[in-house]
Design an enzyme around this catalytic site. Structure first.
Site, PDB file in Angstrom:
ATOM      1  CG  ASP A  96      -4.882   1.948  -3.368  1.00 24.27           C
ATOM      2  OD1 ASP A  96      -5.420   2.555  -2.414  1.00 24.27           O
ATOM      3  OD2 ASP A  96      -4.633   2.694  -4.276  1.00 24.27           O
ATOM      4  CG  ASP A 312      -6.784   6.839   3.908  1.00 21.78           C
ATOM      5  OD1 ASP A 312      -7.360   5.541   3.304  1.00 21.78           O
ATOM      6  OD2 ASP A 312      -5.796   7.254   3.561  1.00 21.78           O
TER       7      ASP A 312
END
Length: 484
Positions: A96, A312
């Site tokens: 993550d 992202d």
């Protein structure tokens, strides 16, 4: 043995001991898998659903509750295998780029997943079974670092607990521990060796929501954020890594590279990160489609409070403000006025086209500060879902707003086939078009040597097909914290 030979032997032993005792700043490598399938029709809903959950988490307010860690743990597209404890046990955790702690499921965890559709055997960390595992209490420095302000309810001798609640309602609760880790350090061209370290991490005692889904379940989440609690920061503070992160995702073959350290080759031009932002925000200046700039308000991509364009790699698609989205689609389809679009799964605009999409549709260029251009080719923003059938990867951010303003978020369809470098040492981000199935060269900070790191596809080790996972090579890297 004569004195000369004895001296030579003693000298050799001393050299070996010095090498073993030396604390070096190097490159560490994880083997990382993609959780979802290829870009076919069956995967469309999964990709959009993942992005929806991720955006809910990214834009949510994170509550630092009693003993809690406010760092978010977003569901990521990638997972990797890590080794913890004595004796060592392997765990599969999501990678993550938007959170600041590592946590794994704990022994006797309440409501934690027990099976996974990812063809991996789930494990639960047992503190009592590891001779090197230790509890972290409220009076220890790591516990202080996990909170943005002192917590009077967390007192000396008590377990340092955390609670994280996400925008989609998912939740993890637990307590922090510390144990030995094993990492793969890059030591030569396409070579690695084991390196040990001691890391503080979360022991998840309870979960809810998507975190416990059997279709996506893994053993936990590893966050590579910038906060002091992240694995990256802990390793950096001990002089083991630099805070420079790189990834290169192969858009056609599904492999790639995910790396840390200074990239020596290829060279990458950069743009500054917007300061004091929780995400990887950059200053987008304009959008060009097929050589023509879109007519957009000058303040549309303003970088004031909570502004800027989010880069992202954990999001699959690209989300644009309504005005940008509509103009881009109009320009994109301008060469084919008779081409009819239809809707797939009630959200994707799709069409039938028999030609070469790179010849028939325009390149989209995003222009950033410092004259840095991010080109996106049709083969990346169009999903081939069937015979001559394509769906458009551009999405309308619609009601997804920050401070009342529609977000601009560029995900994997924009970043594919590019080497992207996040340099947190200098607060910049950059990219260059690149063949992600080849290799890059990174510098070892301890020796100054430059080593080649190639693309990897290790999904076969888990009896999984390429259609199900993108395998990437991950060096521990410094990522800017995406969420406070």
């Amino acid at each position: 043995m004569d004195s000369g030979k004895r001296c030579l032997l003693l000298f050799s032993v001393l050299l070996i001991l010095a090498h073993l005792m030396c604390v070096v700043m190097g490159n560490l490598v994880f083997e990382v898998h993609h959780k979802y399938g290829g870009r076919g029709k069956a995967a469309l809903g999964v990709l959009r659903a993942h992005d929806s959950r991720r955006h809910g988490r990214m834009l949510a307010a994170i509550d630092f509750q009693l003993g809690g860690d406010g760092s978010p743990t977003n569901a990521a597209l990638y997972y990797t295998k890590i080794t913890i404890g004595t004796p060592p046990v392997d765990y599969h955790v999501q990678v993550d780029t938007g959170s600041d702690i590592l946590w794994v499921n704990c022994h006797n965890c309440e409501r934690c997943p027990t099976k996974s559709d990812l063809h991996i055997e789930l494990k639960q960390y047992d503190l009592t079974a590891s001779s090197t595992g230790k509890l972290i209490t409220c009076d220890q420095d790591f516990c202080d670092a996990a909170f943005s302000s002192p917590n009077a309810n967390c007192q000396a001798g008590m377990n340092c607990e955390y609670t994280v609640t996400y925008g989609d309602g998912s939740r993890t609760e637990g307590y922090f521990v510390r144990d030995n880790f094993r990492f793969n350090q890059v030591t030569g061209n396409l070579q690695t060796s084991l390196m040990n370290g001691s890391i503080s991490f979360g022991c998840s005692a309870k979960q809810s929501g998507e975190l416990g889904s059997s279709s996506e379940a893994v053993d936990g989440i590893v966050g590579f954020g910038q906060a002091n609690t992240s694995v990256l920061s802990q390793l950096a503070s001990s002089g083991k890594v630099k805070k420079i992160f790189s990834h290169c995702l192969d858009g056609s073959k599904g492999g790639g590279i995910f790396a840390v350290g200074e990239v020596v080759q290829p060279k990458v031009n950069r743009t500054p990160l917007v300061p004091n932002e929780p995400h990887y925000n950059v200053n987008l200046k304009s959008v060009e489609v097929g050589g023509q700039f879109l007519n957009l308000p000058t303040d549309l991509f303003d970088t004031g409070s909570s502004r800027g364009t989010i880069i992202d790699s954990g999001t699959t698609l690209a989300y644009l403000p309504s005005e940008v989205y509509q103009q881009l689609l109009d320009r994109m389809m301008a060469q084919h006025p008779d081409l009819q679009t239809h809707t797939v799964e009630e959200q994707f605009k799709c069409f039938v086209y028999s030609g070469n999409v790179d010849d028939g549709f325009p390149v989209v260029n995003f222009h950033f500060e410092n004259s840095l251009v991010l080109p996106v080719h049709p083969q990346n923003y169009l999903f081939h879902i069937g015979e001559n059938e394509y769906c458009i990867g551009w999405q309308n951010s619609g009601m997804q707003t920050r401070d009342g303003k529609e977000i601009t978020l560029l995900g994997d369809i924009v970043l594919s086939d590019k080497l992207v470098v996040y340099d947190l040492e200098n607060q910049t981000i950059g990219w260059t078009q690149y063949n992600c199935s080849s290799s890059i060269r990174v510098r070892d900070e301890a020796t100054g040597n430059v080593y080649a790191v190639s693309s990897h596809d290790i999904s076969s080790a888990f009896s999984l097909s390429k259609a199900n996972f993108i395998a990437t090579l991950l060096f521990i890297a410094g990522l800017r914290k995406l969420i406070e």
